[in-house]
Design a protein around this motif. Structure first.
Motif, PDB file in Angstrom:
ATOM      1  N   PHE A 123       0.855  -1.179   0.000  1.00 26.30           N
ATOM      2  CA  PHE A 123       0.000   0.000   0.000  1.00 26.30           C
ATOM      3  C   PHE A 123       0.897   1.237   0.000  1.00 26.30           C
ATOM      4  O   PHE A 123       0.910   2.018   0.951  1.00 26.30           O
ATOM      5  N   ALA A 124       1.630   1.406  -1.085  1.00 25.79           N
ATOM      6  CA  ALA A 124       2.647   2.466  -1.150  1.00 25.79           C
ATOM      7  C   ALA A 124       2.049   3.852  -1.003  1.00 25.79           C
ATOM      8  O   ALA A 124       2.729   4.781  -0.562  1.00 25.79           O
ATOM      9  N   TYR A 125       0.797   4.016  -1.361  1.00 25.43           N
ATOM     10  CA  TYR A 125       0.163   5.327  -1.244  1.00 25.43           C
ATOM     11  C   TYR A 125      -0.045   5.735   0.211  1.00 25.43           C
ATOM     12  O   TYR A 125      -0.176   6.916   0.525  1.00 25.43           O
ATOM     13  N   VAL A 127      -5.398  -2.457   4.616  1.00 21.31           N
ATOM     14  CA  VAL A 127      -5.666  -3.884   4.439  1.00 21.31           C
ATOM     15  C   VAL A 127      -7.122  -4.202   4.750  1.00 21.31           C
ATOM     16  O   VAL A 127      -7.746  -5.035   4.079  1.00 21.31           O
ATOM     17  N   THR A 128      -7.713  -3.527   5.742  1.00 19.08           N
ATOM     18  CA  THR A 128      -9.138  -3.721   6.029  1.00 19.08           C
ATOM     19  C   THR A 128      -9.983  -3.234   4.863  1.00 19.08           C
ATOM     20  O   THR A 128     -10.976  -3.875   4.485  1.00 19.08           O
ATOM     21  N   ALA A 129      -9.571  -2.119   4.281  1.00 20.96           N
ATOM     22  CA  ALA A 129     -10.275  -1.609   3.101  1.00 20.96           C
ATOM     23  C   ALA A 129     -10.191  -2.602   1.948  1.00 20.96           C
ATOM     24  O   ALA A 129     -11.188  -2.869   1.262  1.00 20.96           O
ATOM     25  N   ALA A 130      -9.008  -3.171   1.729  1.00 21.31           N
ATOM     26  CA  ALA A 130      -8.842  -4.153   0.655  1.00 21.31           C
ATOM     27  C   ALA A 130      -9.696  -5.396   0.909  1.00 21.31           C
ATOM     28  O   ALA A 130     -10.277  -5.963  -0.026  1.00 21.31           O
ATOM     29  N   GLN A 131      -9.781  -5.819   2.159  1.00 24.72           N
ATOM     30  CA  GLN A 131     -10.594  -6.983   2.500  1.00 24.72           C
ATOM     31  C   GLN A 131     -12.080  -6.704   2.270  1.00 24.72           C
ATOM     32  O   GLN A 131     -12.798  -7.538   1.711  1.00 24.72           O
ATOM     33  N   MET A 132     -12.536  -5.539   2.693  1.00 26.91           N
ATOM     34  CA  MET A 132     -13.940  -5.189   2.475  1.00 26.91           C
ATOM     35  C   MET A 132     -14.257  -5.156   0.985  1.00 26.91           C
ATOM     36  O   MET A 132     -15.283  -5.685   0.537  1.00 26.91           O
ATOM     37  N   VAL A 133     -13.372  -4.541   0.212  1.00 29.82           N
ATOM     38  CA  VAL A 133     -13.574  -4.462  -1.242  1.00 29.82           C
ATOM     39  C   VAL A 133     -13.636  -5.854  -1.852  1.00 29.82           C
ATOM     40  O   VAL A 133     -14.476  -6.138  -2.720  1.00 29.82           O
ATOM     41  N   PRO A 180     -19.146   8.880   2.281  1.00 28.70           N
ATOM     42  CA  PRO A 180     -19.550  10.037   3.094  1.00 28.70           C
ATOM     43  C   PRO A 180     -18.740  10.239   4.369  1.00 28.70           C
ATOM     44  O   PRO A 180     -18.834  11.292   4.988  1.00 28.70           O
ATOM     45  N   PHE A 181     -17.952   9.236   4.781  1.00 26.31           N
ATOM     46  CA  PHE A 181     -17.076   9.345   5.955  1.00 26.31           C
ATOM     47  C   PHE A 181     -15.701   8.806   5.538  1.00 26.31           C
ATOM     48  O   PHE A 181     -15.219   7.811   6.068  1.00 26.31           O
ATOM     49  N   CYS A 182     -15.066   9.480   4.593  1.00 25.53           N
ATOM     50  CA  CYS A 182     -13.953   8.872   3.841  1.00 25.53           C
ATOM     51  C   CYS A 182     -12.644   8.791   4.596  1.00 25.53           C
ATOM     52  O   CYS A 182     -11.759   8.032   4.212  1.00 25.53           O
ATOM     53  N   GLY A 183     -12.465   9.591   5.657  1.00 24.08           N
ATOM     54  CA  GLY A 183     -11.178   9.555   6.352  1.00 24.08           C
ATOM     55  C   GLY A 183     -10.044   9.876   5.403  1.00 24.08           C
ATOM     56  O   GLY A 183     -10.073  10.859   4.665  1.00 24.08           O
ATOM     57  N   GLN A 184      -9.047   9.024   5.369  1.00 25.50           N
ATOM     58  CA  GLN A 184      -7.882   9.232   4.515  1.00 25.50           C
ATOM     59  C   GLN A 184      -8.083   8.736   3.086  1.00 25.50           C
ATOM     60  O   GLN A 184      -7.151   8.782   2.288  1.00 25.50           O
ATOM     61  N   GLY A 185      -9.264   8.238   2.777  1.00 27.90           N
ATOM     62  CA  GLY A 185      -9.539   7.799   1.418  1.00 27.90           C
ATOM     63  C   GLY A 185      -9.108   6.388   1.102  1.00 27.90           C
ATOM     64  O   GLY A 185      -9.166   5.967  -0.064  1.00 27.90           O
ATOM     65  N   ASN A 186      -8.702   5.610   2.115  1.00 30.59           N
ATOM     66  CA  ASN A 186      -8.203   4.259   1.850  1.00 30.59           C
ATOM     67  C   ASN A 186      -9.249   3.371   1.180  1.00 30.59           C
ATOM     68  O   ASN A 186      -8.930   2.610   0.251  1.00 30.59           O
ATOM     69  N   LEU A 187     -10.476   3.460   1.634  1.00 32.20           N
ATOM     70  CA  LEU A 187     -11.528   2.612   1.068  1.00 32.20           C
ATOM     71  C   LEU A 187     -11.824   2.992  -0.381  1.00 32.20           C
ATOM     72  O   LEU A 187     -12.018   2.116  -1.236  1.00 32.20           O
ATOM     73  N   LEU A 188     -11.829   4.272  -0.682  1.00 35.31           N
ATOM     74  CA  LEU A 188     -12.052   4.715  -2.066  1.00 35.31           C
ATOM     75  C   LEU A 188     -10.902   4.277  -2.979  1.00 35.31           C
ATOM     76  O   LEU A 188     -11.126   3.851  -4.114  1.00 35.31           O
ATOM     77  N   ILE A 189      -9.690   4.388  -2.467  1.00 35.52           N
ATOM     78  CA  ILE A 189      -8.527   3.984  -3.268  1.00 35.52           C
ATOM     79  C   ILE A 189      -8.567   2.492  -3.566  1.00 35.52           C
ATOM     80  O   ILE A 189      -8.347   2.055  -4.696  1.00 35.52           O
ATOM     81  N   GLU A 190      -8.869   1.675  -2.537  1.00 30.94           N
ATOM     82  CA  GLU A 190      -8.929   0.234  -2.747  1.00 30.94           C
ATOM     83  C   GLU A 190     -10.105  -0.148  -3.662  1.00 30.94           C
ATOM     84  O   GLU A 190     -10.000  -1.080  -4.459  1.00 30.94           O
ATOM     85  N   ARG A 191     -11.203   0.576  -3.555  1.00 27.00           N
ATOM     86  CA  ARG A 191     -12.340   0.341  -4.463  1.00 27.00           C
ATOM     87  C   ARG A 191     -11.929   0.623  -5.904  1.00 27.00           C
ATOM     88  O   ARG A 191     -12.237  -0.154  -6.826  1.00 27.00           O
ATOM     89  N   ALA A 205      -0.512  10.223  -4.497  1.00 25.86           N
ATOM     90  CA  ALA A 205       0.525   9.182  -4.515  1.00 25.86           C
ATOM     91  C   ALA A 205       0.040   7.933  -5.236  1.00 25.86           C
ATOM     92  O   ALA A 205       0.829   7.210  -5.856  1.00 25.86           O
ATOM     93  N   PHE A 206      -1.256   7.660  -5.165  1.00 26.21           N
ATOM     94  CA  PHE A 206      -1.865   6.523  -5.851  1.00 26.21           C
ATOM     95  C   PHE A 206      -1.932   6.744  -7.359  1.00 26.21           C
ATOM     96  O   PHE A 206      -2.064   5.796  -8.138  1.00 26.21           O
ATOM     97  N   GLY A 207      -1.823   8.011  -7.771  1.00 32.13           N
ATOM     98  CA  GLY A 207      -1.806   8.323  -9.203  1.00 32.13           C
ATOM     99  C   GLY A 207      -3.169   8.634  -9.785  1.00 32.13           C
ATOM    100  O   GLY A 207      -3.349   8.557 -11.007  1.00 32.13           O
ATOM    101  N   GLN A 208      -4.127   9.000  -8.926  1.00 36.81           N
ATOM    102  CA  GLN A 208      -5.470   9.331  -9.403  1.00 36.81           C
ATOM    103  C   GLN A 208      -5.899  10.683  -8.843  1.00 36.81           C
ATOM    104  O   GLN A 208      -5.227  11.275  -7.989  1.00 36.81           O
ATOM    105  N   GLU A 209      -7.029  11.145  -9.326  1.00 38.76           N
ATOM    106  CA  GLU A 209      -7.585  12.413  -8.847  1.00 38.76           C
ATOM    107  C   GLU A 209      -9.035  12.191  -8.447  1.00 38.76           C
ATOM    108  O   GLU A 209      -9.898  11.961  -9.304  1.00 38.76           O
ATOM    109  N   PHE A 210      -9.283  12.190  -7.141  1.00 38.45           N
ATOM    110  CA  PHE A 210     -10.643  12.089  -6.617  1.00 38.45           C
ATOM    111  C   PHE A 210     -11.069  13.468  -6.108  1.00 38.45           C
ATOM    112  O   PHE A 210     -10.249  14.363  -5.925  1.00 38.45           O
ATOM    113  N   TYR A 211     -12.349  13.604  -5.851  1.00 44.92           N
ATOM    114  CA  TYR A 211     -12.884  14.869  -5.356  1.00 44.92           C
ATOM    115  C   TYR A 211     -13.149  14.737  -3.854  1.00 44.92           C
ATOM    116  O   TYR A 211     -14.027  13.985  -3.436  1.00 44.92           O
TER     117      TYR A 211
END
Length: 499
Positions: free
Chosen positions: A323-325, A337-343, A359-370, A398-404
């Protein structure tokens, strides 16, 4: 604190005053600058020559406590010279380690060659049983200084060249998925109590898999060795550990380790890790050195029913960061890793080119893994905490994408077009009243319906099963498709909008 310092300067019950002052500074570290005044430091240096051994020890330890506040410069040099000279002339065995402990808090690089030679002499000497405790303590303090200031050769994980048994640590709810993922890479996994075991001669494929929490090497022992408490140090020293260390880090004079015990607390009390570490150093002829936080390998000791142990090794630098990002951890955010498991568990329900919202994104880990699992058209993250949103933006870059990402309360969020998917972990509410929990989830589903399309899917990780099912009954536009259990009371609720 001023009274204690005054008593030390006036030579009133100095030994006790030193001990009490150390306790005070531990509770109130902001008082350290007061103790760093030249008059106090000179007095502490003077006390290193006290005829009372415990006074000398307490003075050395107190000087160590003040090292960070003293910093570098003339005063620091003066303290280091005093500690070293006191160490050199000390004859009382239980005091000697205190000087080195004090020295460790200062820029002691100049003393590294001397300390390394002392350590070599200790390791090559026969230590009488009655001196063993004090010599072990001295060795530990010297090794601590060397860990910080000894600029030896750089050590890095070089990979494996032969077959090894590995344990991919993972919870029961993800183990079958992990086995399936291994099959995709032509690897055969077998489920165990702690995860999935696999044998391989290459880590390249393992490093691509995102579903396990940690990678441990299985440290097998030689046939005929009974790995019980009495023979544990010798068993570890004579296990596969040393050959693996040499294989993955190269041939070194020594390798640093730390021990961890994976059993119940009551059993851990019968197995003091500090003493076990000393015994392991000696059993390995000091090829293994207790390195605490800077260890190359963490040796995991796992008790078995018959009174013996299984051994595992977690090696520094292995595997490479999956999870280099992920650049920092915030306590309110889901681990990658929890985000990856949920996905993984909900991935059969994904659709391509979806508009996605957390709606409660925190650091965006779940969106990135999705997104890692299936790219989306647009990705939105909302969170009330500005620090989390800043971290999410950095990680997604760092993941190489652009989210809002939007720093706002979800319940105030507005959008010009509707979302196809909501994926989120709801805030933990175990300590909230039932009325507050029900109100939160009622508002959450009201808002979710407002911002989603007629056929949208909601993937909600929550510990509040009763509250969620109650709201689904109350909202005729929601249908529970599936419920997937995760850790403890956590469940993923897959919910579909209907018209």
């Amino acid at each position: 604190m001023e009274q204690l310092i005054d008593g030390i300067l006036r030579e009133e019950s100095v030994r006790k005053q030193l001990s009490d002052l150390r306790k005070q500074l531990k509770e109130n570290p902001e008082g350290k600058p007061l103790c760093c005044e030249s008059q106090v430091i000179s007095r502490l240096i003077q006390l290193l020559e006290s005829p009372d051994a415990k006074t000398r020890k307490n003075a050395a330890l107190l000087l160590g406590d003040l090292g960070e506040s003293i910093g570098e410069g003339e005063k620091s040099q003066k303290v280091m010279e005093a500690l070293w000279n006191a160490f050199d002339r000390e004859d009382t065995k239980f005091v000697k380690s205190a000087y080195i402990h004090g020295l460790a808090s200062y820029p002691a690089k100049v003393y590294v060659p001397k300390l390394r030679q002392i350590l070599t002499d200790i390791n090559q000497s026969h230590i009488p049983e009655e001196d063993l405790k004090h010599v072990r303590e001295l060795r530990r303090e010297i090794e601590a200084v060397l860990t910080v200031w000894d600029e030896g050769e750089t050590v890095s994980f070089q990979g494996i060249r032969r077959k090894h048994a590995l344990l991919l640590v993972a919870e029961p709810y993800i183990q079958d998925s992990l086995c399936q993922e291994l099959k995709k890479h032509n690897l055969q996994g077998s489920v165990t109590r702690r995860g999935v075991r696999v044998v391989t001669d290459s880590l390249a494929k393992i490093e691509k898999i995102r579903l396990y929490r940690e990678l441990w090497f299985v440290l097998r022992v030689k046939e005929g060795i009974v790995l019980d408490e009495e023979h544990l140090p010798e068993g570890i020293a004579d296990s596969e550990l040393m050959p693996i260390l040499k294989e993955v880090y190269g041939d070194k004079k020594s390798y640093t380790f730390k021990l961890s015990y994976m059993g119940p607390k009551q059993l851990a009390e019968k197995l003091p890790l500090k003493q076990l570490a000393f015994r392991l150093e000696e059993a390995s002829n000091h090829k293994l050195v207790n390195g605490s936080g800077d260890a190359l390998v963490e040796i995991k000791i796992c008790p078995k029913k018959e009174g013996t142990f299984s051994l595992y090794g977690k090696f520094f630098g292995c595997p490479k960061d999956r999870f280099a990002y992920h650049q920092e951890s915030l306590p309110t955010s889901m681990a990658p890793v929890t985000a990856a498991q949920m996905v993984e568990l909900i991935s059969p329900y994904f659709v391509e080119n979806a508009h996605i919202l957390d709606p409660f994104c925190g650091q965006g880990n779940l969106l990135i893994e999705r997104y890692e699992r299936m790219p989306a058209r647009d990705v939105y993250g909302v969170d009330i905490y500005g620090q989390a949103i800043e971290s999410a933006r950095k990680q997604t870059e760092a993941f190489g994408q652009e989210f809002y990402y939007i720093n706002r309360d979800f319940f105030d969020f507005t959008t010009s077009y509707l979302m196809d998917e909501i994926i989120t972990e709801c805030p933990r509410m175990e300590n909230k009243s039932r009325e507050i929990v029900d109100e939160f989830y009622g508002n959450f589903f009201d808002k979710a319906i407002e911002v989603t399309t007629d056929q949208a899917l909601l993937f909600v990780l929550s510990t509040e099963e009763n509250a969620i099912k109650k709201q689904i009954r109350l909202h005729d536009k929601l249908q529970l498709v599936r419920q997937i259990a995760m850790r403890g009371a956590e469940n993923i609720f897959i919910i579909k909008r209907r018209g």
